[in-house]
Design an enzyme around this catalytic site. Structure first.
Site, short mmCIF file in Angstrom:
data_model
loop_
_atom_site.label_atom_id
_atom_site.label_comp_id
_atom_site.label_asym_id
_atom_site.label_seq_id
_atom_site.Cartn_x
_atom_site.Cartn_y
_atom_site.Cartn_z
N CYS A 131 2.77 24.22 71.41
CA CYS A 131 3.32 25.09 70.37
C CYS A 131 2.21 25.93 69.75
CB CYS A 131 3.99 24.25 69.28
SG CYS A 131 4.60 25.23 67.89
N ASP A 182 31.17 77.82 44.57
CA ASP A 182 30.40 77.27 43.43
C ASP A 182 30.96 77.76 42.09
OD1 ASP A 182 28.77 75.86 45.10
OD2 ASP A 182 27.17 77.34 45.15
N CYS A 236 9.58 23.26 70.98
CA CYS A 236 8.63 22.43 70.24
C CYS A 236 9.42 21.32 69.58
CB CYS A 236 7.90 23.27 69.19
SG CYS A 236 6.95 22.25 68.03
N CYS A 245 6.76 21.58 61.95
CA CYS A 245 6.34 22.88 62.49
C CYS A 245 6.81 23.97 61.51
CB CYS A 245 6.96 23.08 63.87
SG CYS A 245 6.43 24.59 64.69
N ASP A 264 30.09 80.53 49.92
CA ASP A 264 29.47 79.46 49.13
C ASP A 264 29.41 79.84 47.66
OD1 ASP A 264 29.17 78.04 51.42
OD2 ASP A 264 27.01 78.36 51.63
N LYS A 293 28.52 51.30 77.67
CA LYS A 293 27.25 51.86 77.21
C LYS A 293 26.62 52.70 78.32
CE LYS A 293 25.95 50.80 73.56
NZ LYS A 293 25.42 49.67 72.86
N ASP A 318 26.64 56.94 67.10
CA ASP A 318 25.48 56.15 66.71
C ASP A 318 25.17 56.39 65.25
OD1 ASP A 318 23.65 54.26 67.31
OD2 ASP A 318 22.20 55.58 68.26
N TYR A 359 37.77 56.74 63.41
CA TYR A 359 38.27 56.28 64.71
C TYR A 359 39.35 55.21 64.65
CZ TYR A 359 34.64 52.72 63.84
OH TYR A 359 33.86 51.74 63.28
N LYS A 365 31.36 56.80 71.47
CA LYS A 365 30.81 55.78 70.57
C LYS A 365 29.68 56.42 69.76
CE LYS A 365 29.17 51.01 70.53
NZ LYS A 365 27.99 51.22 69.67
N GLU A 422 37.20 57.18 73.51
CA GLU A 422 36.53 57.81 72.37
C GLU A 422 35.03 57.70 72.56
OE1 GLU A 422 37.91 55.81 68.83
OE2 GLU A 422 39.84 55.43 69.77
N ARG A 452 29.99 47.88 56.94
CA ARG A 452 30.47 46.82 57.82
C ARG A 452 29.86 45.47 57.45
NH1 ARG A 452 29.02 43.84 62.04
NH2 ARG A 452 30.68 43.11 63.40
N GLU A 498 32.44 56.13 61.27
CA GLU A 498 30.99 56.05 61.39
C GLU A 498 30.36 57.16 60.55
OE1 GLU A 498 28.30 53.52 63.80
OE2 GLU A 498 30.45 53.53 63.40
N CYS A 547 1.93 24.62 65.75
CA CYS A 547 1.52 23.28 65.32
C CYS A 547 0.78 22.50 66.40
CB CYS A 547 2.73 22.48 64.84
SG CYS A 547 3.90 22.07 66.17
N SER A 565 32.95 43.44 65.88
CA SER A 565 32.08 44.23 66.74
C SER A 565 32.79 44.40 68.09
CB SER A 565 30.72 43.55 66.92
OG SER A 565 30.89 42.23 67.39
N LEU A 566 32.19 45.16 68.99
CA LEU A 566 32.81 45.43 70.29
C LEU A 566 32.06 44.73 71.41
CD1 LEU A 566 33.51 49.26 70.00
CD2 LEU A 566 35.23 47.47 70.17
#
Length: 665
Positions: A403, A35, A421, A427, A31, A309, A115, A222, A113, A111, A134, A170, A406, A80-81
């Site tokens: 409701c 630097d 309603c 409302c 390091d 998932k 998060d 990906y 997924k 692959e 996105r 990601e 209202c 989206s998937l």
């Protein structure tokens, strides 16, 4: 060696050290030494500004301030998937894609997924240009300065790769880095961050890139998006991306069959907790890029990919009270107010109960101990009751009859799961909700105006509907809470600019029940103006492709309501686009009206997307699979043999790309 050569040599050396450390996890220099070299380069660049390079390693340390993140339209939409939660779902998906392709010879990539926060990186001639979030898939926020600080993202590409392309990936916060950040925050008496995903996403929108540079963000890639046909498979593209410096996870695997996909899923369902970052599932993609093109997209998802998932985390807690929310369409949603509980890295206090049938089916009551999980690990939901812990004085839940906002008596039509309603224009949540929908990004996209401000404007009596927005003046808005002169002017400017929004988006913004983005586009294309749409009969509406009885009746009801007629007239007066523009109509004809086309193979004069657009612009319809209703197949090179057999069996004419061009010209 000249100064320019010395600068170039240092840049290349530091880029290589960055790659070794952040991508290969194999440091080739200390390091301290890194630097020293970085400071030497920084000094040379400061003394010789004519050699400034926006993608120099010195630009990774941050320092730029971004006050407002510009909204950028994606060149290629970020879909989206579609999600699956069982192996039966995956088998059904495979059947669907093989039916469209007309073959059982499909290879897949598997692959993990990740998060985190999805990002789109643009490169031209091997140089990093910009990074865009996105957003809603159509457009996102440019966060280039912040993303430059992430050392695993190469700013310059060298080697044999495509020249102009986008990399999708990601932005994540590894678990050890997240833990260190929280230790520091707690030592400074600051509140700990809740979870890595939200922290990573929030980091991209920090105004000071120096602060972003301090955070141990990483980027896992990906997908390569390019018009160049250099690679035949998704896997080949990623392997080559890795060779030129991108951090493509080595966990990606080729699967020759769905059984091998299951093996991958089973392995990582058990091993995912050993990973240095969070993952909530597996993404399965058709590997062959030509087959991906054949499969195409639905209005929301690519047909060639699906997410599996992992089983959601589950906890139990006490349901303290059931309350009711009113949506913009008047739909009533029962909400479970829970004893706060930790679930998948967040504190959960509320969960949706969906509707009266769901409450009755699960026999849910106040003061019950309930089991809660996150549907797809995003939205909390109650999946059951622990009846062994039910209090003795428990009484059945009686669903609301009026409701909560209202007091109007609720209605429920046959075949509808929800209560409504009917007090549409009296409302408060419905009034505010419709205006909030009107100004949203996918609709009128009015900058400088948020949901809280809409509610404040309504409460102050300045607006009662979305058409009233166009009467607002700066001097009316400035006195509002937390509203400065510049903010007020930005709001009025945003409202004025929304008059340029095209008709299809305005139609979606009107909030007609059951008319979503895709339906709005079909209706705008068919009827061309709001006048044509509102005078259309039920029969004329259901004759439009994919418009069913429910949507048709909703449009008829909307068009016959005096309040709605007055709103539309006011929008016309202020200049909102309520008809398809002349420019849009220039390239549209009815030459292919009523004809259904299937597009298959590789084309040379037009891209597949351009070909499909040309079909639709001339009144035709594009189908993904061959049937008796198909009128023509536009065939390019390498058309699938099974499709060819099916076309010949059904006697469907096969035309070339040139035949099609001649047909529309």
């Amino acid at each position: 060696m000249t100064i320019q050569q010395k600068i170039q040599s240092l840049k290349e050396e530091l880029n290589q050290h960055n790659y070794n450390y952040y991508v290969l996890d194999n440091a080739s220099i200390s390091d301290f030494d890194f630097d020293i070299k970085l400071k030497e380069l920084e000094k040379l660049e400061q003394e010789n500004p004519e050699f400034f390079d926006a993608n120099s390693p010195t630009q990774r340390v941050g320092g730029s301030i971004t006050k407002n993140f510009e909204t950028i339209t994606h060149k290629n939409r970020m879909y989206s998937l579609d999600n699956s939660y069982s192996k039966e779902d995956l088998l059904d998906w495979e059947k669907r894609i093989q039916k469209i392709l007309g073959t059982t010879e499909t290879e897949y990539t598997c692959e993990l997924k990740f998060d985190g926060a999805s990002i789109n990186l643009t490169y031209e001639n091997g140089q990093f240009q910009k990074a865009v979030t996105r957003g809603d898939g159509f457009q996102g926020d440019e966060v280039t300065n912040n993303v430059k600080t992430i050392r695993s993202i190469p700013l310059t590409i060298k080697g044999d790769f495509v020249s102009d392309f986008e990399m999708r990936g990601e932005i994540i916060l590894p678990l050890d880095g997240f833990a260190k950040m929280n230790i520091e925050r707690l030592e400074n008496n600051e509140e700990a961050y809740r979870n890595p995903r939200n922290t990573a996403s929030g980091s991209l929108k920090l105004q000071d890139s120096t602060e972003v540079a301090k955070r141990p963000l990483d980027c896992l890639l990906y997908q390569v998006v390019t018009s160049e046909r250099k690679y035949k498979t998704h896997f080949e593209g990623l392997e080559n991306a890795r060779k030129v410096g991108f951090k493509v996870p080595k966990t990606i695997k080729l699967a020759k069959s769905i059984d091998e996909v299951f093996e991958f899923v089973n392995h990582w369902d058990k091993k995912r907790h050993d990973l240095p970052y969070e993952t909530d599932g597996v993404v399965i993609k058709v590997n062959n890029l030509q087959q991906q093109e054949e499969l195409g997209y639905t209005s929301k998802y690519p047909r060639w990919a699906i997410a599996y998932k992992f089983k959601a985390e589950q906890v139990s807690t006490i349901l303290n009270e059931i309350t009711y929310q009113v949506g913009r369409t008047g739909a009533i949603t029962p909400v479970a107010n829970l004893e706060p509980v930790q679930l998948a890295g967040t504190t959960v206090k509320r969960a949706s109960l969906h509707n009266a049938d769901q409450i009755e089916k699960l026999n849910i009551r106040e003061n019950d101990t309930v089991f809660v999980e996150k549907g797809g690990e995003i939205i909390p939901k109650i999946i059951g009751v622990d009846f062994t812990k039910r209090p003795e004085n428990s009484t059945p839940t009686i669903y609301a009859t009026h409701c909560p906002e209202c007091g109007t008596e609720l209605v429920r039509t046959d075949g509808d799961a929800k209560h409504y309603c009917p007090n549409e224009f009296g409302c408060a949540p419905q009034i505010t909700g419709r205006i909030q929908h009107f100004i949203s990004r996918k609709a009128m996209d009015i900058e400088g105006l948020g949901g809280e401000t809409v509610d404040l404007l309504r409460k102050e009596g300045l607006i009662q509907n979305y058409a009233d927005l166009y009467d607002l003046k700066v001097e009316q808005v400035i006195p509002l809470e937390r509203m400065a002169e510049k903010s007020a002017q930005n709001m009025i400017n945003g409202i004025e600019k929304s008059k340029e929004i095209p008709f299809e988006k305005v139609l979606f913004a009107l909030g007609i029940r059951f008319v979503g983005e895709t339906v709005a586009k079909k209706l705008a294309k068919h009827f061309k103006s709001i006048d044509n749409l509102m005078t259309a009969t039920f029969e004329e509406l259901i004759n439009v492709d994919e418009i069913g009885d429910r949507i048709a009746q909703s449009i008829v009801d909307f068009s016959n309501d005096l309040n709605n007629i007055q709103l539309i007239n006011k929008l016309k007066e202020v200049g909102v686009q309520l008809a398809v523009s002349v420019e849009s109509l220039e390239n549209q004809t009815d030459k292919l009206q009523g004809q259904i086309f299937v597009v298959s193979g590789v084309f040379h004069q037009m891209s597949r997307n351009e070909l499909k657009k040309a079909i639709e612009d001339n009144g035709g319809k594009v189908s993904s699979s061959i049937s008796k209703k198909t009128n023509f197949i536009v065939a390019g090179d390498n058309m699938g043999p099974s499709k060819l057999i099916k076309a010949e069996t059904l006697g469907i004419p096969i035309i070339t790309e040139q035949d099609f061009i001649d047909k529309i010209n």
